[in-house]
Motif scaffolding. Structure first.
Motif, PDB file in Angstrom:
ATOM      1  N   ASP A 185       0.725  -0.963   0.229  1.00 29.24           N
ATOM      2  CA  ASP A 185      -0.430  -0.001   0.620  1.00 29.24           C
ATOM      3  C   ASP A 185       0.873   1.319  -0.183  1.00 29.24           C
ATOM      4  O   ASP A 185       0.361   2.147   0.440  1.00 29.24           O
ATOM      5  N   LEU A 186       2.308   1.268  -0.708  1.00 29.51           N
ATOM      6  CA  LEU A 186       3.246   2.054  -0.425  1.00 29.51           C
ATOM      7  C   LEU A 186       3.495   2.650   0.821  1.00 29.51           C
ATOM      8  O   LEU A 186       3.027   3.981   0.911  1.00 29.51           O
ATOM      9  N   PHE A 187       3.678   1.760   1.560  1.00 26.08           N
ATOM     10  CA  PHE A 187       3.465   2.445   3.238  1.00 26.08           C
ATOM     11  C   PHE A 187       3.080   3.125   4.068  1.00 26.08           C
ATOM     12  O   PHE A 187       2.667   4.315   4.289  1.00 26.08           O
ATOM     13  N   GLY A 188       1.483   2.657   3.869  1.00 30.77           N
ATOM     14  CA  GLY A 188       0.446   3.412   4.298  1.00 30.77           C
ATOM     15  C   GLY A 188      -1.049   4.777   2.928  1.00 30.77           C
ATOM     16  O   GLY A 188      -1.466   5.321   3.370  1.00 30.77           O
ATOM     17  N   ALA A 189       0.264   5.281   1.391  1.00 25.40           N
ATOM     18  CA  ALA A 189       0.491   5.745   1.002  1.00 25.40           C
ATOM     19  C   ALA A 189      -1.016   5.716  -0.072  1.00 25.40           C
ATOM     20  O   ALA A 189      -1.371   7.100  -0.167  1.00 25.40           O
ATOM     21  N   ALA A 190      -1.679   4.673   0.189  1.00 20.74           N
ATOM     22  CA  ALA A 190      -2.176   4.007  -1.749  1.00 20.74           C
ATOM     23  C   ALA A 190      -3.577   3.414  -0.841  1.00 20.74           C
ATOM     24  O   ALA A 190      -4.726   3.814  -1.978  1.00 20.74           O
ATOM     25  N   ALA A 191      -3.479   3.554   0.233  1.00 21.86           N
ATOM     26  CA  ALA A 191      -5.462   3.132   0.946  1.00 21.86           C
ATOM     27  C   ALA A 191      -5.063   3.449   2.494  1.00 21.86           C
ATOM     28  O   ALA A 191      -3.688   3.319   2.869  1.00 21.86           O
ATOM     29  N   ALA A 192      -6.022   3.386   2.769  1.00 25.24           N
ATOM     30  CA  ALA A 192      -6.868   2.988   4.247  1.00 25.24           C
ATOM     31  C   ALA A 192      -6.144   1.786   4.971  1.00 25.24           C
ATOM     32  O   ALA A 192      -6.043   1.079   4.784  1.00 25.24           O
ATOM     33  N   ALA A 193      -5.689   2.540   6.156  1.00 27.17           N
ATOM     34  CA  ALA A 193      -5.149   1.258   7.287  1.00 27.17           C
ATOM     35  C   ALA A 193      -6.168   0.218   7.626  1.00 27.17           C
ATOM     36  O   ALA A 193      -6.078  -0.668   7.526  1.00 27.17           O
ATOM     37  N   PRO A 194      -7.485   0.695   8.177  1.00 28.09           N
ATOM     38  CA  PRO A 194      -8.182  -0.621   8.685  1.00 28.09           C
ATOM     39  C   PRO A 194      -8.233  -1.329   6.454  1.00 28.09           C
ATOM     40  O   PRO A 194      -8.540  -2.778   7.454  1.00 28.09           O
ATOM     41  N   LEU A 195      -8.745  -0.843   5.648  1.00 26.79           N
ATOM     42  CA  LEU A 195      -8.503  -1.670   4.579  1.00 26.79           C
ATOM     43  C   LEU A 195      -7.395  -2.340   4.534  1.00 26.79           C
ATOM     44  O   LEU A 195      -7.615  -3.581   4.479  1.00 26.79           O
ATOM     45  N   VAL A 196      -6.230  -2.048   4.945  1.00 28.69           N
ATOM     46  CA  VAL A 196      -5.188  -3.089   4.744  1.00 28.69           C
ATOM     47  C   VAL A 196      -5.272  -4.229   5.575  1.00 28.69           C
ATOM     48  O   VAL A 196      -4.819  -5.225   5.356  1.00 28.69           O
ATOM     49  N   THR A 197      -5.370  -3.544   6.727  1.00 25.04           N
ATOM     50  CA  THR A 197      -5.139  -4.395   8.082  1.00 25.04           C
ATOM     51  C   THR A 197      -6.166  -5.821   7.920  1.00 25.04           C
ATOM     52  O   THR A 197      -6.259  -7.094   8.191  1.00 25.04           O
ATOM     53  N   ALA A 198      -7.547  -5.666   7.219  1.00 21.24           N
ATOM     54  CA  ALA A 198      -8.234  -6.915   6.533  1.00 21.24           C
ATOM     55  C   ALA A 198      -8.095  -7.338   6.057  1.00 21.24           C
ATOM     56  O   ALA A 198      -8.219  -8.984   6.051  1.00 21.24           O
ATOM     57  N   HIS A 220       3.836   1.270 -10.575  1.00 19.25           N
ATOM     58  CA  HIS A 220       2.639   1.978 -10.690  1.00 19.25           C
ATOM     59  C   HIS A 220       1.353   2.275 -10.453  1.00 19.25           C
ATOM     60  O   HIS A 220       0.820   3.439 -10.043  1.00 19.25           O
ATOM     61  N   THR A 221       1.191   1.402 -11.235  1.00 19.48           N
ATOM     62  CA  THR A 221      -0.910   1.741 -10.493  1.00 19.48           C
ATOM     63  C   THR A 221      -1.281   1.702  -9.358  1.00 19.48           C
ATOM     64  O   THR A 221      -1.878   1.817  -8.961  1.00 19.48           O
ATOM     65  N   THR A 222      -0.611   1.343  -8.337  1.00 20.32           N
ATOM     66  CA  THR A 222      -0.745   1.659  -7.104  1.00 20.32           C
ATOM     67  C   THR A 222      -0.454   3.214  -6.648  1.00 20.32           C
ATOM     68  O   THR A 222      -1.710   3.329  -6.255  1.00 20.32           O
ATOM     69  N   ALA A 223       0.223   3.726  -7.050  1.00 22.13           N
ATOM     70  CA  ALA A 223       0.934   4.917  -6.734  1.00 22.13           C
ATOM     71  C   ALA A 223       0.286   5.435  -8.395  1.00 22.13           C
ATOM     72  O   ALA A 223      -0.423   7.115  -7.303  1.00 22.13           O
ATOM     73  N   ARG A 224       0.097   5.464  -9.022  1.00 22.50           N
ATOM     74  CA  ARG A 224      -0.635   6.724  -9.935  1.00 22.50           C
ATOM     75  C   ARG A 224      -2.539   6.551  -9.539  1.00 22.50           C
ATOM     76  O   ARG A 224      -3.162   7.700  -9.422  1.00 22.50           O
ATOM     77  N   HIS A 225      -3.262   5.157  -8.742  1.00 23.62           N
ATOM     78  CA  HIS A 225      -4.835   5.243  -9.013  1.00 23.62           C
ATOM     79  C   HIS A 225      -4.675   5.262  -7.406  1.00 23.62           C
ATOM     80  O   HIS A 225      -6.482   5.498  -7.052  1.00 23.62           O
ATOM     81  N   GLY A 226      -3.946   5.050  -6.393  1.00 27.57           N
ATOM     82  CA  GLY A 226      -4.455   4.733  -5.244  1.00 27.57           C
ATOM     83  C   GLY A 226      -4.701   6.355  -4.687  1.00 27.57           C
ATOM     84  O   GLY A 226      -3.484   7.202  -4.426  1.00 27.57           O
ATOM     85  N   ARG A 227      -6.189   6.701  -4.178  1.00 29.23           N
ATOM     86  CA  ARG A 227      -5.494   8.751  -3.997  1.00 29.23           C
ATOM     87  C   ARG A 227      -6.639   8.170  -2.805  1.00 29.23           C
ATOM     88  O   ARG A 227      -8.216   8.760  -2.404  1.00 29.23           O
ATOM     89  N   PRO A 228      -6.233   8.120  -0.726  1.00 31.44           N
ATOM     90  CA  PRO A 228      -7.094   7.816   0.088  1.00 31.44           C
ATOM     91  C   PRO A 228      -7.962   8.953   0.862  1.00 31.44           C
ATOM     92  O   PRO A 228      -9.465   8.984   0.030  1.00 31.44           O
ATOM     93  N   GLU A 229      -7.107  10.493   0.423  1.00 33.65           N
ATOM     94  CA  GLU A 229      -8.033  11.446  -0.053  1.00 33.65           C
ATOM     95  C   GLU A 229      -9.320  11.410  -0.586  1.00 33.65           C
ATOM     96  O   GLU A 229     -10.187  12.679  -0.430  1.00 33.65           O
ATOM     97  N   GLN A 230      -9.373  10.746  -1.570  1.00 36.73           N
ATOM     98  CA  GLN A 230      -9.934  11.000  -2.576  1.00 36.73           C
ATOM     99  C   GLN A 230     -11.377  10.477  -2.581  1.00 36.73           C
ATOM    100  O   GLN A 230     -12.101   9.734  -3.518  1.00 36.73           O
ATOM    101  N   GLY A 231     -10.806   9.168  -2.048  1.00 35.66           N
ATOM    102  CA  GLY A 231     -12.247   8.051  -1.352  1.00 35.66           C
ATOM    103  C   GLY A 231     -11.593   6.713  -2.428  1.00 35.66           C
ATOM    104  O   GLY A 231     -11.670   5.708  -2.776  1.00 35.66           O
ATOM    105  N   ILE A 232     -10.216   6.740  -3.556  1.00 37.81           N
ATOM    106  CA  ILE A 232     -10.018   5.625  -3.979  1.00 37.81           C
ATOM    107  C   ILE A 232      -8.501   4.994  -3.274  1.00 37.81           C
ATOM    108  O   ILE A 232      -7.826   5.491  -3.169  1.00 37.81           O
ATOM    109  N   HIS A 233      -8.689   3.477  -2.835  1.00 37.80           N
ATOM    110  CA  HIS A 233      -8.161   3.080  -2.295  1.00 37.80           C
ATOM    111  C   HIS A 233      -7.621   1.928  -3.447  1.00 37.80           C
ATOM    112  O   HIS A 233      -8.163   1.360  -3.714  1.00 37.80           O
ATOM    113  N   ALA A 234      -5.888   1.674  -2.982  1.00 33.89           N
ATOM    114  CA  ALA A 234      -5.762   0.670  -4.119  1.00 33.89           C
ATOM    115  C   ALA A 234      -4.193   0.090  -3.546  1.00 33.89           C
ATOM    116  O   ALA A 234      -3.673   0.378  -2.537  1.00 33.89           O
ATOM    117  N   VAL A 235      -4.842  -1.185  -3.312  1.00 34.53           N
ATOM    118  CA  VAL A 235      -3.583  -2.274  -2.723  1.00 34.53           C
ATOM    119  C   VAL A 235      -2.994  -3.024  -3.825  1.00 34.53           C
ATOM    120  O   VAL A 235      -3.586  -4.069  -4.842  1.00 34.53           O
TER     121      VAL A 235
END
Length: 287
Positions: A185-198, A220-235
């Motif tokens: 999850d790019l060390f938390g940058a690409a997705a919210a912690a509760p999702l990754v923990t689940a 690249h996919t994780t970095a490009r599309h993971g935008r948790p602050e916009q409600g899009i999480h990539a793992v």
């Protein structure tokens, strides 16, 4: 050239989860096969073989899947489009910082120089126009389509979750055994912690050794599309390919069903729980 260079299994309902398999394509243009110094069997060793098929039961839950059609040795969809090695080409490239990335230096740019086991793909240098044509025909449309799937999922649910699925060679041994599943999850940058923990807990409960961000934190996919602050999480999910196939012969074995069922169970579990994780957009404080 096949057009489009990827397939989309559409959603049966407006679910928040999107599945992707950017490295499981196994088609190669005839002109490329005539150009490469490698055999088809050697090229195929660079693929994340059968990953799209592993997601078959998961797709049955009604979530969309976007999957590559072309082999990774021809075009790597999990690289930035500027990750090109200038030394590969007969003509000069416009300079870009991505040309010196670790992946490019290793020969694994968006148009790779090497396949598995460090085998050189081309007998000599190639034309940059060829690389540009691949990027224009397949790479850009793939990521545009993936963005559209995620935007649609977010519009319907208030958030979206991308599970970018891959296979990996068995990682080097560590104390307690090499990880069999690596979640990035790019060390938390690409997705919210509760999702990754689940996700991590699901694979652990299924009996797998799980690591987070090591040795793969996301591409690249994780970095490009993971935008948790916009409600899009990539793992990114990496699966040790020996769990479901014989990597030497590129054939599935009896473990395939266990991985397929585990992935389907993950999607079912997330569909039932992600709505309680607070995955919607949030404001980012100014520096």
């Amino acid at each position: 050239m096949l057009s489009p260079g990827f397939t989309i299994t559409p959603a049966a309902a407006p679910h928040p989860i999107v599945l992707a398999s950017p490295h499981s394509g196994r088609d190669y243009p005839p002109a490329f096969l005539a150009q490469t110094r490698l055999t088809l069997a050697q090229l195929r060793r660079a693929e994340d073989a059968f990953v799209a098929e592993l997601l078959g039961e998961a797709v049955a839950h009604g979530v969309p899947l976007i999957a590559a059609r072309y082999g990774r040795a021809w075009l790597d969809l999990n690289r930035e489009e500027a990750e090109l090695d200038p030394a590969m080409f007969v003509d000069p490239l416009d300079a870009h910082p991505a040309q010196s990335s670790d992946r490019v230096v290793a020969g694994l740019g968006v148009v790779p120089r090497i396949a598995a086991a460090g085998l050189e793909i081309y007998p000599g240098r190639v034309r940059s126009a060829d690389a540009a044509a691949r990027i224009d025909a397949v790479h850009r449309p793939y990521h545009a389509a993936l963005s559209s799937l995620l935007d649609d999922a977010r519009a319907a649910n208030g958030f979206a979750v991308l599970l970018d699925c891959h296979s990996m060679p068995t990682p080097p041994p560590v104390q307690g055994g090499a990880p069999q599943i690596v979640i990035g999850d790019l060390f938390g940058a690409a997705a919210a912690a509760p999702l990754v923990t689940a996700i991590e807990r699901h694979f652990s409960a299924a009996g797998f050794r799980v690591a987070r961000n090591a040795p793969y934190a996301g591409g690249h996919t994780t970095a490009r599309h993971g935008r948790p602050e916009q409600g899009i999480h990539a793992v990114q999910i990496e699966i040790d390919r020996v769990l479901y196939m014989d990597p030497a012969r590129l054939v599935r074995h009896m473990g395939f069903g266990r991985i397929e069922t585990t992935l389907a169970g993950l999607v079912a579990k997330l569909l039932a729980s992600v709505g309680t994780m607070g995955l919607g957009p949030f404001a980012v404080a100014a520096e």
